[in-house]
Scaffold this active site. Structure first.
Site, mmCIF file in Angstrom:
data_model
loop_
_atom_site.group_PDB
_atom_site.id
_atom_site.type_symbol
_atom_site.label_atom_id
_atom_site.label_comp_id
_atom_site.label_asym_id
_atom_site.label_seq_id
_atom_site.Cartn_x
_atom_site.Cartn_y
_atom_site.Cartn_z
ATOM 1 N N ARG A 227 0.826 -1.220 0.000
ATOM 2 C CA ARG A 227 0.000 0.000 0.000
ATOM 3 C C ARG A 227 0.859 1.269 0.000
ATOM 4 N NH1 ARG A 227 -5.549 -0.903 2.017
ATOM 5 N NH2 ARG A 227 -6.120 -2.728 0.809
ATOM 6 N N ARG B 156 -3.346 6.660 1.200
ATOM 7 C CA ARG B 156 -3.877 7.883 1.803
ATOM 8 C C ARG B 156 -2.934 8.583 2.774
ATOM 9 N NH1 ARG B 156 -9.213 4.761 3.384
ATOM 10 N NH2 ARG B 156 -7.606 3.168 3.258
ATOM 11 N N ARG C 159 -6.295 11.312 -6.046
ATOM 12 C CA ARG C 159 -7.567 10.612 -5.895
ATOM 13 C C ARG C 159 -8.734 11.592 -6.009
ATOM 14 N NH1 ARG C 159 -10.228 7.213 -0.992
ATOM 15 N NH2 ARG C 159 -10.562 9.316 -0.250
ATOM 16 N N ASP D 267 -6.814 -2.877 -7.535
ATOM 17 C CA ASP D 267 -7.353 -3.518 -6.339
ATOM 18 C C ASP D 267 -7.711 -4.955 -6.661
ATOM 19 O OD1 ASP D 267 -8.317 -2.592 -3.466
ATOM 20 O OD2 ASP D 267 -9.694 -4.141 -4.189
ATOM 21 N N TYR E 294 -14.836 -12.064 -0.200
ATOM 22 C CA TYR E 294 -15.574 -10.813 -0.461
ATOM 23 C C TYR E 294 -16.791 -11.064 -1.342
ATOM 24 C CZ TYR E 294 -11.658 -8.256 1.581
ATOM 25 O OH TYR E 294 -10.710 -7.789 2.449
HETATM 26 O O1 CP3 Z 1 0.005 -1.827 -2.442
HETATM 27 C C1 CP3 Z 1 -0.266 -0.916 -3.259
HETATM 28 O O2 CP3 Z 1 0.109 0.262 -3.112
HETATM 29 C C2 CP3 Z 1 -0.994 -1.299 -4.544
HETATM 30 C C3 CP3 Z 1 -2.401 -1.108 -4.571
HETATM 31 C C4 CP3 Z 1 -3.315 -2.017 -3.783
HETATM 32 C C5 CP3 Z 1 -4.543 -1.564 -3.247
HETATM 33 N N1 CP3 Z 1 -5.219 -2.636 -2.757
HETATM 34 C C6 CP3 Z 1 -5.005 -0.187 -3.286
HETATM 35 C C7 CP3 Z 1 -6.062 0.226 -2.347
HETATM 36 C C8 CP3 Z 1 -3.234 -3.383 -3.509
HETATM 37 C C9 CP3 Z 1 -2.108 -4.340 -3.795
HETATM 38 C C10 CP3 Z 1 -4.456 -3.761 -2.875
HETATM 39 C C11 CP3 Z 1 -4.783 -5.144 -2.487
HETATM 40 C C12 CP3 Z 1 -5.984 -5.404 -1.710
HETATM 41 N N2 CP3 Z 1 -7.215 -4.817 -1.833
HETATM 42 C C13 CP3 Z 1 -6.083 -6.423 -0.744
HETATM 43 C C14 CP3 Z 1 -4.995 -7.394 -0.402
HETATM 44 C C15 CP3 Z 1 -3.948 -6.805 0.464
HETATM 45 C C16 CP3 Z 1 -4.388 -6.484 1.870
HETATM 46 O O3 CP3 Z 1 -4.420 -5.296 2.188
HETATM 47 O O4 CP3 Z 1 -4.654 -7.416 2.638
HETATM 48 C C17 CP3 Z 1 -7.377 -6.396 -0.233
HETATM 49 C C18 CP3 Z 1 -7.936 -7.298 0.843
HETATM 50 C C19 CP3 Z 1 -8.090 -5.391 -0.930
HETATM 51 C C20 CP3 Z 1 -9.533 -5.031 -0.787
HETATM 52 C C21 CP3 Z 1 -9.698 -3.656 -0.312
HETATM 53 N N3 CP3 Z 1 -9.366 -2.526 -1.037
HETATM 54 C C22 CP3 Z 1 -10.219 -3.224 0.930
HETATM 55 C C23 CP3 Z 1 -10.683 -4.156 2.036
HETATM 56 C C24 CP3 Z 1 -10.183 -1.831 0.928
HETATM 57 C C25 CP3 Z 1 -10.747 -0.911 1.975
HETATM 58 C C26 CP3 Z 1 -9.839 -0.753 3.136
HETATM 59 C C27 CP3 Z 1 -9.142 0.573 3.074
HETATM 60 O O5 CP3 Z 1 -7.918 0.600 3.326
HETATM 61 O O6 CP3 Z 1 -9.815 1.564 2.815
HETATM 62 C C28 CP3 Z 1 -9.624 -1.410 -0.303
HETATM 63 C C29 CP3 Z 1 -9.374 -0.030 -0.733
HETATM 64 C C30 CP3 Z 1 -8.000 0.313 -1.223
HETATM 65 N N4 CP3 Z 1 -7.227 -0.436 -2.057
HETATM 66 C C31 CP3 Z 1 -7.305 1.536 -0.954
HETATM 67 C C32 CP3 Z 1 -6.100 1.492 -1.664
HETATM 68 C C33 CP3 Z 1 -5.040 2.547 -1.746
HETATM 69 C C34 CP3 Z 1 -7.846 2.676 -0.137
HETATM 70 C C35 CP3 Z 1 -8.845 3.360 -1.012
HETATM 71 C C36 CP3 Z 1 -8.889 4.850 -0.877
HETATM 72 O O7 CP3 Z 1 -8.030 5.565 -1.413
HETATM 73 O O8 CP3 Z 1 -9.860 5.302 -0.239
#
Ligand code: CP3
Length: 345
Positions: free
Chosen positions: A25, A29, A38, A75, A152
């Site tokens: 990640r 944010r 964003r 994602d 999910y």
């Molecule tokens: O790592 C990186 O920088 C690459 C981008 C990336 C994102 N999600 C961007 C993201 C990667 C590799 C993921 C993988 C992902 N997404 C996983 C597996 C890794 C982990 O964290 O366990 C999972 C379970 C998801 C599903 C997901 N996406 C959830 C549960 C959420 C909400 C939780 C949160 O942090 O808000 C997301 C949103 C998400 N994916 C964000 C980002 C940067 C936040 C979104 C935002 O900007 O509001």
């Protein structure tokens, strides 16, 4: 083949005095420049499907911190969406999806081979990044593992214990297996296209592997990861695969041998000394600093960072966090971690 990129050298089995570094990640944010891009995109999913802006946020942490690898901004839930599920993000809560709990729901999903039109913007992001990344920085593509994505799709949201997916596995194993099968095929197709577009490494995120036990871990965490890895290696020999069976505990031991992955990513619930003895003996490992240090910083961060580097110094290692960096993290702490790993702390 591994060339001079540090990340690829570690994945090829080289132990280095200063390991390559990136962060799960890393585009997110906690960075003001991410929040600005964003906002420009409108919302998170629009950002994922805008190749220029998705490439821009992927590059931001590279410019700011000089990481050794960039990870495609996308994602894991884009794949269910490409299969026809509805997907949206509730602000402050997380993802919501239309659910798959019946044969009719599964029948409504598209075949695995039909995902590419929907995912074309992601492949375009990879192509832009392959062109624009500094030459010493490796490009990582990724997908969710079938089990994690299924949790999910079955629940329609994130859940603390993946209860709905476990209930479907027990109550209708044939349907559950068919969903895992569809996701396995879609993941192979998706990662293959990312590699063809320029990804040099791929990572399979099994964030909820820890809730699988015994035979279920073998069937739903190990077997799909092995199939995806084998299929990718047949089509794209030489492209390394990183597996992340998060919270696998003692099942981290032997995971690389059982699946064929080149590297096992470790969460921060395992001691690095244990993992060096039981996981790194089979090859490269990635991890595993507690992401909370990115919030709290200070001498505890420096000490914990040095401990991880030291524990894995005898073999191939990619320095990383044990899970994603959180929005409340302080970018200054990320810099302190990097300086510590690179011996400038
Ligand atoms: O790592 C990186 O920088 C690459 C981008 C990336 C994102 N999600 C961007 C993201 C990667 C590799 C993921 C993988 C992902 N997404 C996983 C597996 C890794 C982990 O964290 O366990 C999972 C379970 C998801 C599903 C997901 N996406 C959830 C549960 C959420 C909400 C939780 C949160 O942090 O808000 C997301 C949103 C998400 N994916 C964000 C980002 C940067 C936040 C979104 C935002 O900007 O509001």
């Amino acid at each position: 083949m591994a060339g001079t990129k540090k990340l690829l050298r570690a994945l090829a089995g080289e132990a280095m005095e200063v390991p390559p570094i990136w962060m799960m990640r890393q585009a997110g944010r906690y960075l003001p420049e991410y929040r600005a891009t964003r906002a420009q995109a409108g919302d998170f999913l629009s950002l994922c499907y805008n190749p220029d802006l998705a490439a821009e946020v992927t590059l931001q942490p590279i410019r700011r911190f000089g990481f050794d690898a960039a990870i495609l901004f996308a994602d894991i839930l884009l794949v269910p969406q490409a299969l026809g599920a509805d997907l949206w993000f509730e602000t402050g809560e997380g993802p919501r999806l239309s659910t798959v709990t019946t044969e009719e729901d599964l029948a409504r999903l598209k075949p695995a081979g039909a995902i590419h039109d929907h995912l074309a913007p992601v492949y375009e992001t990879v192509r832009i990044l392959a062109r624009e990344l500094p030459e010493e920085v490796a490009l990582i593509g990724f997908a969710g593992a079938p089990w994690t994505v299924a949790t999910y799709m079955v629940a329609g949201r994130g859940t603390p214990d993946q209860g709905p997916a476990h209930a479907l596995m027990a109550g209708n194993p044939a349907l559950f297996d068919a969903l895992i099968e569809r996701l396995t095929e879609a993941t192979i197709a998706y990662l293959s296209r990312q590699i063809e577009a320029g990804a040099e490494v791929v990572k399979i995120f099994d964030s909820w592997a820890g809730s699988l036990r015994g035979a279920a871990f073998d069937r739903y965490a190990v077997a799909p990861c092995r199939r995806i890895t084998q299929a990718l290696k047949e089509r794209h020999p030489g492209i390394p695969v990183i597996g992340f069976p998060r919270e696998a505990g003692d099942r981290y031991a032997g995971f690389a041998r059982a699946t064929g992955v080149d590297c096992v990513a470790l969460d921060n619930s395992v001691d690095p000394e244990w993992a060096a003895a039981h996981v790194q003996i089979d090859g490269c490992v990635q991890g595993n600093l507690d992401p909370r240090h990115m919030v709290t910083g200070g001498p505890a961060l420096v000490e914990a960072t040095r401990r991880v580097v030291e524990a894995f110094s005898g073999g191939p290692h990619i320095f990383n966090l044990g899970h994603g960096i959180t929005p409340e993290a302080d970018p200054a702490n990320v810099q302190l971690m990097i300086d510590t790993v690179r011996g400038r702390g």
